[in-house]
Design a protein around this motif. Structure first.
Motif, PDB file in Angstrom:
ATOM      1  N   LEU A  71       0.829  -1.209   0.000  1.00  0.00           N
ATOM      2  CA  LEU A  71       0.000   0.000   0.000  1.00  0.00           C
ATOM      3  C   LEU A  71       0.859   1.253   0.000  1.00  0.00           C
ATOM      4  N   GLU A  72       1.942   1.213   0.770  1.00  0.00           N
ATOM      5  CA  GLU A  72       2.808   2.392   0.845  1.00  0.00           C
ATOM      6  C   GLU A  72       3.505   2.654  -0.481  1.00  0.00           C
ATOM      7  N   SER A  73       4.036   1.598  -1.101  1.00  0.00           N
ATOM      8  CA  SER A  73       4.786   1.792  -2.344  1.00  0.00           C
ATOM      9  C   SER A  73       3.880   1.951  -3.557  1.00  0.00           C
ATOM     10  N   GLY A  74       2.720   1.306  -3.529  1.00  0.00           N
ATOM     11  CA  GLY A  74       1.830   1.347  -4.683  1.00  0.00           C
ATOM     12  C   GLY A  74       0.937   2.562  -4.748  1.00  0.00           C
ATOM     13  N   ALA A  75       0.698   3.215  -3.621  1.00  0.00           N
ATOM     14  CA  ALA A  75      -0.140   4.413  -3.554  1.00  0.00           C
ATOM     15  C   ALA A  75      -1.455   4.235  -4.315  1.00  0.00           C
ATOM     16  N   PRO A  76      -2.241   3.214  -3.958  1.00  0.00           N
ATOM     17  CA  PRO A  76      -3.495   2.996  -4.686  1.00  0.00           C
ATOM     18  C   PRO A  76      -4.570   4.015  -4.318  1.00  0.00           C
ATOM     19  N   ARG A  77      -5.539   4.149  -5.200  1.00  0.00           N
ATOM     20  CA  ARG A  77      -6.716   4.974  -4.922  1.00  0.00           C
ATOM     21  C   ARG A  77      -7.729   4.199  -4.089  1.00  0.00           C
ATOM     22  N   VAL A  78      -7.882   2.892  -4.371  1.00  0.00           N
ATOM     23  CA  VAL A  78      -8.861   2.051  -3.682  1.00  0.00           C
ATOM     24  C   VAL A  78      -8.190   0.721  -3.318  1.00  0.00           C
ATOM     25  N   VAL A  79      -8.537   0.210  -2.133  1.00  0.00           N
ATOM     26  CA  VAL A  79      -8.074  -1.105  -1.685  1.00  0.00           C
ATOM     27  C   VAL A  79      -9.301  -1.916  -1.291  1.00  0.00           C
ATOM     28  N   ALA A  80      -9.341  -3.190  -1.672  1.00  0.00           N
ATOM     29  CA  ALA A  80     -10.467  -4.061  -1.323  1.00  0.00           C
ATOM     30  C   ALA A  80      -9.949  -5.318  -0.649  1.00  0.00           C
ATOM     31  N   VAL A  81     -10.475  -5.606   0.552  1.00  0.00           N
ATOM     32  CA  VAL A  81     -10.188  -6.842   1.272  1.00  0.00           C
ATOM     33  C   VAL A  81     -11.495  -7.359   1.858  1.00  0.00           C
ATOM     34  N   GLU A  82     -11.530  -8.645   2.227  1.00  0.00           N
ATOM     35  CA  GLU A  82     -12.711  -9.188   2.893  1.00  0.00           C
ATOM     36  C   GLU A  82     -12.735  -8.755   4.353  1.00  0.00           C
ATOM     37  N   SER A  83     -13.926  -8.437   4.845  1.00  0.00           N
ATOM     38  CA  SER A  83     -14.046  -8.056   6.250  1.00  0.00           C
ATOM     39  C   SER A  83     -13.628  -9.193   7.171  1.00  0.00           C
ATOM     40  N   LYS A  84     -13.805 -10.442   6.727  1.00  0.00           N
ATOM     41  CA  LYS A  84     -13.410 -11.577   7.557  1.00  0.00           C
ATOM     42  C   LYS A  84     -11.892 -11.756   7.619  1.00  0.00           C
ATOM     43  N   ASN A  85     -11.173 -11.118   6.712  1.00  0.00           N
ATOM     44  CA  ASN A  85      -9.708 -11.157   6.721  1.00  0.00           C
ATOM     45  C   ASN A  85      -9.226 -10.063   7.675  1.00  0.00           C
ATOM     46  N   GLU A  86      -9.321 -10.341   8.967  1.00  0.00           N
ATOM     47  CA  GLU A  86      -9.080  -9.315   9.974  1.00  0.00           C
ATOM     48  C   GLU A  86      -7.666  -8.745   9.894  1.00  0.00           C
TER      49      GLU A  86
END
Length: 273
Positions: free
Chosen positions: A80-95
């Motif tokens: 996330l730090e190096s890629g500087a994305p606009r949007v990130v998507a993860v599953e809520s169950k992936n705590e």
């Protein structure tokens, strides 16, 4: 036929998923400022939501960064730090990853994920002004033509170094590879292809793109499914082509054999890795 089949979720024509992706693309453009050249990180298991987000990224001309949902916390934070994305998507169950997204950016809810869990969308600050760059879905009619206007996808892999690194691949090449691999097996519109592979891995996307391009049905299972669940998916949906790593093949087709409901429809078993 060209159906997308998600065991224990839903079955729908690929065209319906394409149509639905238009509304999702508008939402991501409006609420997150996702547009041509902006980056979308997906760290999801195989699911309808995963496919929906890929299709929305195609429409918008966004750059897909594919990360295995099993990535460690420090690895994911570094991406996330190096890629500087606009949007990130993860599953809520992936705590593990959801906590990192909560620390990284504001979040919105609202996407259905895998059974028993939703999708956490992390947005990088306020939405920027609309990009002057033209979206792929305004330049071409078919999804195959959109791919030529997309920035290369980036797949994170550790390979032999145990250090995550991003590998860029052009979408047109991914589609060509899918056509070549499945064409070699003689896949037609009468087949049902079950890639027992994550869509966060390029070979999973080879199989998906090649399958829908050739007009066959795609059976997409969650990569964290048990061997029993994978076997049930093969049997219940009559897979005629299965693509998997050797260890999965050993579980399903090895010394214990396999049930006639799996064996009889199956005409191609491809293993590699």
């Amino acid at each position: 036929m060209r159906d997308l089949i998600f065991p224990n979720e839903t079955t729908e024509p690929f065209d319906a998923a394409l149509q639905r992706s238009a509304a999702l693309a508008e939402r991501l453009a409006r609420e997150a400022g996702l547009g041509p050249g902006e980056r979308l990180v997906l760290a999801l298991e195989n699911s309808r939501a995963h496919v929906d987000l890929v299709l929305a990224a195609w429409r918008l001309g966004a750059q897909l960064i594919a990360v295995p949902p099993t990535a460690s916390g420090p690895t994911f934070a570094g991406i996330l730090e190096s890629g500087a994305p606009r949007v990130v998507a993860v599953e809520s169950k992936n705590e593990r990853l959801a906590r990192i997204v909560d620390d990284w950016a504001r979040t919105i809810q609202g996407l259905q994920g895998t059974p028993g869990g939703g999708i956490v969308l992390g947005l990088a600050g306020a939405a920027p002004q609309a990009s002057p760059t033209v979206r792929p879905d305004t330049l071409a009619v078919s999804w195959q033509e959109w791919l030529a206007h997309l920035p290369p996808a980036v797949f994170y892999t550790s390979g032999s170094t145990s250090t995550a690194k991003g590998v860029p691949l052009h979408w047109a090449r991914i589609l060509a590879k899918g056509r070549a691999v499945l064409g070699h097996y003689g896949v037609t519109a009468q087949d049902r292809v079950m890639p027992i592979l994550p869509l966060s891995h390029v070979y999973g996307l080879y199989c998906l793109l090649g399958t829908i391009d050739l007009g066959a049905d795609a059976i997409l299972c969650s990569e964290s499914g048990t061997p029993a669940a994978l076997a049930a998916g093969l049997a219940e949906h009559g897979a005629s082509v299965a693509v998997c790593p050797p260890i999965v093949g050993a579980f399903l087709f090895g010394r214990h054999g396999c049930a006639p409901a799996i064996r009889e429809p199956l005409r191609v078993l491809s293993m590699g890795g």
